[in-house]
Enzyme design. Structure first.
Site, PDB file in Angstrom:
ATOM      1  N   CYS A 106       0.863  -1.244   0.165  1.00  0.00           N
ATOM      2  CA  CYS A 106      -0.005   0.019  -0.066  1.00  0.00           C
ATOM      3  C   CYS A 106       0.839   1.213   0.159  1.00  0.00           C
ATOM      4  O   CYS A 106       1.881   1.256   0.822  1.00  0.00           O
ATOM      5  CB  CYS A 106      -0.989  -0.108   1.182  1.00  0.00           C
ATOM      6  SG  CYS A 106      -1.955   1.510   1.425  1.00  0.00           S
ATOM      7  N   CYS A 109       0.278   3.270   3.674  1.00  0.00           N
ATOM      8  CA  CYS A 109       0.750   2.766   4.978  1.00  0.00           C
ATOM      9  C   CYS A 109       1.788   1.726   4.772  1.00  0.00           C
ATOM     10  O   CYS A 109       2.419   1.343   5.886  1.00  0.00           O
ATOM     11  CB  CYS A 109      -0.442   2.107   5.905  1.00  0.00           C
ATOM     12  SG  CYS A 109      -1.195   0.689   5.146  1.00  0.00           S
ATOM     13  N   CYS A 156      -7.441  -1.144   1.500  1.00  0.00           N
ATOM     14  CA  CYS A 156      -6.236  -1.849   2.464  1.00  0.00           C
ATOM     15  C   CYS A 156      -6.781  -2.114   3.743  1.00  0.00           C
ATOM     16  O   CYS A 156      -7.582  -1.370   4.554  1.00  0.00           O
ATOM     17  CB  CYS A 156      -5.252  -0.807   2.678  1.00  0.00           C
ATOM     18  SG  CYS A 156      -4.084  -0.875   3.593  1.00  0.00           S
ATOM     19  N   CYS A 159      -5.219   0.742   6.439  1.00  0.00           N
ATOM     20  CA  CYS A 159      -5.415   2.154   6.471  1.00  0.00           C
ATOM     21  C   CYS A 159      -6.800   2.612   5.622  1.00  0.00           C
ATOM     22  O   CYS A 159      -7.196   3.562   5.814  1.00  0.00           O
ATOM     23  CB  CYS A 159      -4.310   3.130   5.911  1.00  0.00           C
ATOM     24  SG  CYS A 159      -4.218   2.682   4.044  1.00  0.00           S
ATOM     25  N   CYS A 182      -8.727  -5.865 -10.166  1.00  0.00           N
ATOM     26  CA  CYS A 182      -8.230  -4.793 -10.999  1.00  0.00           C
ATOM     27  C   CYS A 182      -7.923  -3.552 -10.099  1.00  0.00           C
ATOM     28  O   CYS A 182      -8.853  -2.819  -9.377  1.00  0.00           O
ATOM     29  CB  CYS A 182      -9.594  -4.283 -11.627  1.00  0.00           C
ATOM     30  SG  CYS A 182      -9.154  -3.123 -13.080  1.00  0.00           S
TER      31      CYS A 182
END
Length: 200
Positions: A106, A109, A156, A159, A182
């Site tokens: 991510c 984070c 995510c 976060c 996707c």
């Protein structure tokens, strides 16, 4: 004659030994100075700061980060995807053509999200994977998602940043799971493996 020669040579031998010891001491002094140069207050404080920064990052409650703080941490493209739940233009992200072995994290984070071994070329213009790591959370997409008319939102887990959508049309690419994750490339940060080889 021989005794005289050996007596005369003795002081010279001691001088050579003393000279060698002096050179050795100078060499040790240079090594110590070199080591000391690596341990200056500036260097030590820099290392302490980096260690403290990493510890602080690990202690952040990412779900409580303010919008203003996110704007400082993220690029405009990353903020648009992760926090505004936008969609990038197809083929616009460098992650689309990334072919090295490694892990996609991510970009907000740092949570691991996808392995390069699960990535495939969908031709859609967005990075595509057929499975995710535990860091990926699937939000319900309702009936439309169940019948393939829409995707399920992916965020995510750490976060809650928006990542993209999951579709059940993976059969079109013969994916092992029958799914297609996707993903917006600006939501990802790629970290290559030690080998850094390309995925076959």
């Amino acid at each position: 004659g021989a005794s005289t020669l050996s007596v005369a040579a003795a002081p010279s031998g001691r001088r050579v030994a003393n000279t060698r010891r002096l050179l050795d001491l100078r060499s040790v002094g240079r090594r110590e100075a070199s080591i000391a140069s690596l341990l200056t207050p500036t260097v030590l404080l820099g290392r302490l700061h980096r260690g403290t920064a990493r510890a602080d990052e690990n202690q952040i409650d990412w779900r409580k980060v303010s919008d203003e703080e996110w704007k400082k941490r993220l690029t405009p493209e990353q903020y648009f995807i992760l926090r505004d739940r936008g969609t990038e233009r197809p083929f616009s992200s460098p992650m689309y053509n990334e072919k090295r072995k490694g892990t996609y994290h991510c970009s907000g984070c740092g949570t691991p999200l996808f392995e390069s071994s699960k990535k495939f070329n969908s031709g859609t213009g967005w990075p595509s994977f057929y499975d995710g790591l535990p860091g990926v959370e699937v939000k319900g997409g309702g009936l439309a998602a169940l019948v393939g008319l829409a995707g399920e939102e992916l965020v995510c887990r750490t976060c809650e940043g928006h990542l993209g959508d999951r579709f059940n049309d993976g059969i079109l690419w013969n994916t092992p799971t029958g799914l297609r994750y996707c993903i917006d490339g600006y939501a990802l940060q790629f970290r290559p493996s030690a080998a850094g080889d390309s995925v076959s």
